[in-house]
Design a protein around this motif. Structure first.
Motif, PDB file in Angstrom:
ATOM      1  N   VAL A 172       0.834  -1.201   0.000  1.00 34.63           N
ATOM      2  CA  VAL A 172       0.000   0.000   0.000  1.00 34.63           C
ATOM      3  C   VAL A 172       0.869   1.252   0.000  1.00 34.63           C
ATOM      4  N   GLU A 173       1.945   1.246   0.764  1.00 32.37           N
ATOM      5  CA  GLU A 173       2.852   2.395   0.790  1.00 32.37           C
ATOM      6  C   GLU A 173       3.514   2.591  -0.570  1.00 32.37           C
ATOM      7  N   VAL A 174       3.912   1.501  -1.214  1.00 34.30           N
ATOM      8  CA  VAL A 174       4.519   1.591  -2.545  1.00 34.30           C
ATOM      9  C   VAL A 174       3.484   2.106  -3.538  1.00 34.30           C
ATOM     10  N   ALA A 175       2.258   1.609  -3.454  1.00 41.87           N
ATOM     11  CA  ALA A 175       1.190   2.058  -4.345  1.00 41.87           C
ATOM     12  C   ALA A 175       0.915   3.553  -4.157  1.00 41.87           C
ATOM     13  N   LYS A 176       0.900   4.015  -2.916  1.00 36.49           N
ATOM     14  CA  LYS A 176       0.693   5.449  -2.657  1.00 36.49           C
ATOM     15  C   LYS A 176       1.765   6.280  -3.358  1.00 36.49           C
ATOM     16  N   ALA A 177       3.012   5.853  -3.245  1.00 41.28           N
ATOM     17  CA  ALA A 177       4.110   6.585  -3.879  1.00 41.28           C
ATOM     18  C   ALA A 177       3.952   6.570  -5.400  1.00 41.28           C
ATOM     19  N   MET A 178       3.613   5.421  -5.965  1.00 38.78           N
ATOM     20  CA  MET A 178       3.442   5.309  -7.407  1.00 38.78           C
ATOM     21  C   MET A 178       2.306   6.208  -7.896  1.00 38.78           C
ATOM     22  N   LEU A 179       1.192   6.178  -7.184  1.00 36.33           N
ATOM     23  CA  LEU A 179       0.037   6.984  -7.590  1.00 36.33           C
ATOM     24  C   LEU A 179       0.307   8.477  -7.405  1.00 36.33           C
ATOM     25  N   ASN A 180       1.027   8.835  -6.353  1.00 36.17           N
ATOM     26  CA  ASN A 180       1.375  10.233  -6.130  1.00 36.17           C
ATOM     27  C   ASN A 180       2.185  10.783  -7.298  1.00 36.17           C
ATOM     28  N   VAL A 181       3.194  10.044  -7.719  1.00 35.33           N
ATOM     29  CA  VAL A 181       4.012  10.480  -8.850  1.00 35.33           C
ATOM     30  C   VAL A 181       3.170  10.518 -10.120  1.00 35.33           C
ATOM     31  N   GLY A 182       2.297   9.556 -10.296  1.00 34.02           N
ATOM     32  CA  GLY A 182       1.429   9.540 -11.476  1.00 34.02           C
ATOM     33  C   GLY A 182       0.515  10.751 -11.545  1.00 34.02           C
ATOM     34  N   VAL A 183      -0.067  11.145 -10.423  1.00 32.13           N
ATOM     35  CA  VAL A 183      -0.929  12.325 -10.392  1.00 32.13           C
ATOM     36  C   VAL A 183      -0.112  13.585 -10.682  1.00 32.13           C
ATOM     37  N   GLN A 184       1.092  13.662 -10.133  1.00 31.77           N
ATOM     38  CA  GLN A 184       1.964  14.810 -10.419  1.00 31.77           C
ATOM     39  C   GLN A 184       2.292  14.893 -11.910  1.00 31.77           C
ATOM     40  N   MET A 185       2.612  13.751 -12.504  1.00 38.81           N
ATOM     41  CA  MET A 185       2.933  13.716 -13.935  1.00 38.81           C
ATOM     42  C   MET A 185       1.715  14.113 -14.767  1.00 38.81           C
ATOM     43  N   ALA A 186       0.534  13.665 -14.388  1.00 40.93           N
ATOM     44  CA  ALA A 186      -0.681  14.040 -15.107  1.00 40.93           C
ATOM     45  C   ALA A 186      -0.885  15.547 -15.044  1.00 40.93           C
ATOM     46  N   GLY A 187      -0.589  16.140 -13.908  1.00 42.34           N
ATOM     47  CA  GLY A 187      -0.677  17.588 -13.782  1.00 42.34           C
ATOM     48  C   GLY A 187       0.287  18.301 -14.704  1.00 42.34           C
ATOM     49  N   ARG A 188       1.501  17.790 -14.793  1.00 46.60           N
ATOM     50  CA  ARG A 188       2.494  18.387 -15.691  1.00 46.60           C
ATOM     51  C   ARG A 188       2.053  18.255 -17.142  1.00 46.60           C
ATOM     52  N   LEU A 189       1.509  17.084 -17.495  1.00 45.51           N
ATOM     53  CA  LEU A 189       1.017  16.893 -18.862  1.00 45.51           C
ATOM     54  C   LEU A 189      -0.079  17.899 -19.184  1.00 45.51           C
ATOM     55  N   ALA A 190      -0.984  18.092 -18.235  1.00 42.85           N
ATOM     56  CA  ALA A 190      -2.079  19.029 -18.437  1.00 42.85           C
ATOM     57  C   ALA A 190      -1.569  20.446 -18.641  1.00 42.85           C
ATOM     58  N   GLU A 191      -0.444  20.776 -18.032  1.00 45.19           N
ATOM     59  CA  GLU A 191       0.149  22.109 -18.163  1.00 45.19           C
ATOM     60  C   GLU A 191       1.131  22.185 -19.324  1.00 45.19           C
ATOM     61  N   GLY A 192       1.358  21.071 -20.005  1.00 42.38           N
ATOM     62  CA  GLY A 192       2.321  21.053 -21.100  1.00 42.38           C
ATOM     63  C   GLY A 192       3.754  21.065 -20.633  1.00 42.38           C
ATOM     64  N   GLY A 193       4.008  20.688 -19.387  1.00 40.67           N
ATOM     65  CA  GLY A 193       5.340  20.792 -18.806  1.00 40.67           C
ATOM     66  C   GLY A 193       6.295  19.668 -19.120  1.00 40.67           C
TER      67      GLY A 193
END
Length: 77
Positions: free
Chosen positions: A45-66
């Motif tokens: 669960v801790e590993v999954a939290k870290a993976m999902l956290n990075v994924g959400v951050q990356m999705a945010g960057r994609l949305a901003e074109g970063g």
């Protein structure tokens, strides 16, 4: 994706999902193999939290074109 409260839930079958707080539909599903679970010694669960956290951050960057370099191409590493 519109801004919404997101939650990480471990389902009874062991899958870990990311979903909107007001919805039962999964946005992302993670499933660790038996070997991976054994290696992680119950910390999946801790590993999954870290993976999902990075994924959400990356999705945010994609949305901003970063995630584009100076030439306008996407960097994949």
């Amino acid at each position: 994706m519109p801004t919404a409260f997101l939650e990480i839930v471990e389902l009874p079958d062991g899958r870990i999902v990311l979903r909107r707080g007001d919805d039962q539909e999964s946005l992302v599903t993670l499933e660790f193999s038996a070997d991976a679970r054994a290696f992680l010694q119950g910390q999946q669960v801790e590993v999954a939290k870290a993976m999902l956290n990075v994924g959400v951050q990356m999705a945010g960057r994609l949305a901003e074109g970063g995630l584009l370099n100076e030439e306008g191409t996407r960097v994949l590493h």
